[in-house]
Scaffold this motif. Structure first.
Motif, PDB file in Angstrom:
ATOM      1  N   GLN A 110     104.139  81.467  17.964  1.00  0.00           N
ATOM      2  CA  GLN A 110     105.676  81.317  17.863  1.00  0.00           C
ATOM      3  C   GLN A 110     106.001  81.049  16.546  1.00  0.00           C
ATOM      4  N   GLN A 113     105.861  83.793  14.331  1.00  0.00           N
ATOM      5  CA  GLN A 113     106.752  84.858  14.317  1.00  0.00           C
ATOM      6  C   GLN A 113     108.045  84.216  13.810  1.00  0.00           C
ATOM      7  N   ALA A 114     108.395  83.019  14.028  1.00  0.00           N
ATOM      8  CA  ALA A 114     109.513  82.351  13.340  1.00  0.00           C
ATOM      9  C   ALA A 114     109.422  82.228  12.035  1.00  0.00           C
ATOM     10  N   GLN A 116     107.744  84.588   9.967  1.00  0.00           N
ATOM     11  CA  GLN A 116     108.049  85.935   9.480  1.00  0.00           C
ATOM     12  C   GLN A 116     109.620  86.250   9.771  1.00  0.00           C
ATOM     13  N   GLN A 117     110.206  85.866  10.753  1.00  0.00           N
ATOM     14  CA  GLN A 117     111.699  86.196  10.803  1.00  0.00           C
ATOM     15  C   GLN A 117     112.297  85.660   9.838  1.00  0.00           C
ATOM     16  N   ALA A 118     111.975  84.284   9.556  1.00  0.00           N
ATOM     17  CA  ALA A 118     112.590  83.520   8.458  1.00  0.00           C
ATOM     18  C   ALA A 118     112.571  84.298   7.214  1.00  0.00           C
ATOM     19  N   GLN A 119     111.264  84.909   6.674  1.00  0.00           N
ATOM     20  CA  GLN A 119     110.979  85.545   5.556  1.00  0.00           C
ATOM     21  C   GLN A 119     111.855  86.831   5.367  1.00  0.00           C
ATOM     22  N   GLN A 120     111.718  87.523   6.633  1.00  0.00           N
ATOM     23  CA  GLN A 120     112.608  88.737   6.622  1.00  0.00           C
ATOM     24  C   GLN A 120     114.131  88.327   6.504  1.00  0.00           C
ATOM     25  N   GLN A 121     114.778  87.378   6.998  1.00  0.00           N
ATOM     26  CA  GLN A 121     116.043  87.053   6.919  1.00  0.00           C
ATOM     27  C   GLN A 121     116.130  86.601   5.437  1.00  0.00           C
ATOM     28  N   SER A 124     116.305  89.977   3.262  1.00  0.00           N
ATOM     29  CA  SER A 124     117.579  90.600   3.589  1.00  0.00           C
ATOM     30  C   SER A 124     118.763  89.953   2.975  1.00  0.00           C
TER      31      SER A 124
END
Length: 234
Positions: A110, A113-114, A116-121, A124
């Motif tokens: 988890q 995943q969090a 990776q999501q933070a890096q993607q955000q 962006s």
């Protein structure tokens, strides 16, 4: 006759003496045998007493041995119970450790995943706030115009050298160097006083442009086409 009488008395006395001697011997032998029997009886009684004591001692030792055996069996049963309890506790500990490990792995996944999501955000957000030449910006036109309005705007006039959906190349009047302006959905284009698009800007068109940003990446805010020209500026 007298001699004969004397001889008879002598024989009688001899016989009597012999009888006395025999009687004394028998009495002595009887006393000896009686003493021996009495001694033998005493020895037997002592032996019987000793055997009784030994039997009593053996019985006591047997009772002690039985008690020790019972104590040993009780201790063995207690030890076996302790072993079973220890094994059960070990099994429960192993199960709990496996559960904790599984939870830790899930938490790690988890967290990954969090991250990776933070890096993607973050990527962006960086792309939205820092649009690159040759790419359409994802930031709303109103927000981009507001951000550009906060920076210093400059005006320039010149002739379109080339135009694409991403940028225009403007040849400035007065012999200045060609200026590349990044364009996008946030850029307002007016052609002949009407709303147009970058595709309406043809090579040779005379325009007036307002832009902002750094010198190496100026952003076109507004472009006004004054008219079309069929020839290139010499």
């Amino acid at each position: 006759m007298e001699r004969m009488a004397m001889a008879g008395r002598g024989w009688t006395l001899g016989v009597s003496a012999a009888a006395l001697l025999i009687a004394a011997g028998c009495q002595k032998q009887g006393g000896t045998q009686g003493g021996s029997a009495q001694k033998q009886g005493g020895d037997q009684q002592a032996t019987a007493s000793q055997s009784s004591q030994q039997a009593e001692q053996s019985s006591k030792q047997a009772a002690d041995a039985d008690k020790k055996a019972a104590d040993a069996q009780g201790k063995m049963a207690s030890d076996q119970k302790d072993v079973r309890e220890a094994q059960q506790q070990l099994t429960e500990t192993q199960q709990k450790a496996q559960q904790d490990q599984s939870k830790a792995q899930q938490s790690e996944q988890q967290a990954s995943q969090a991250s990776q999501q933070a890096q993607q955000q973050t990527a962006s957000a960086q792309q939205a706030t820092q649009p690159q030449s040759g790419q359409d910006t994802q930031q709303p036109a109103g927000a981009q115009q507001s951000a550009q309005a906060s920076s210093q705007q400059k005006d320039v006039s010149g002739q379109i050298v080339s135009a694409s959906a991403q940028e225009i190349v403007l040849r400035q009047g007065g012999g200045g160097p060609d200026l590349r302006l990044t364009v996008g959905p946030q850029t307002s284009v007016m052609v002949g006083g009407q709303q147009g698009s970058v595709s309406d800007l043809k090579e040779g068109t005379q325009v007036r442009a307002s832009y902002s940003g750094s010198a190496d990446r100026p952003q076109a805010i507004r472009i006004e086409a004054q008219g079309a020209s069929s020839g290139k500026q010499q």
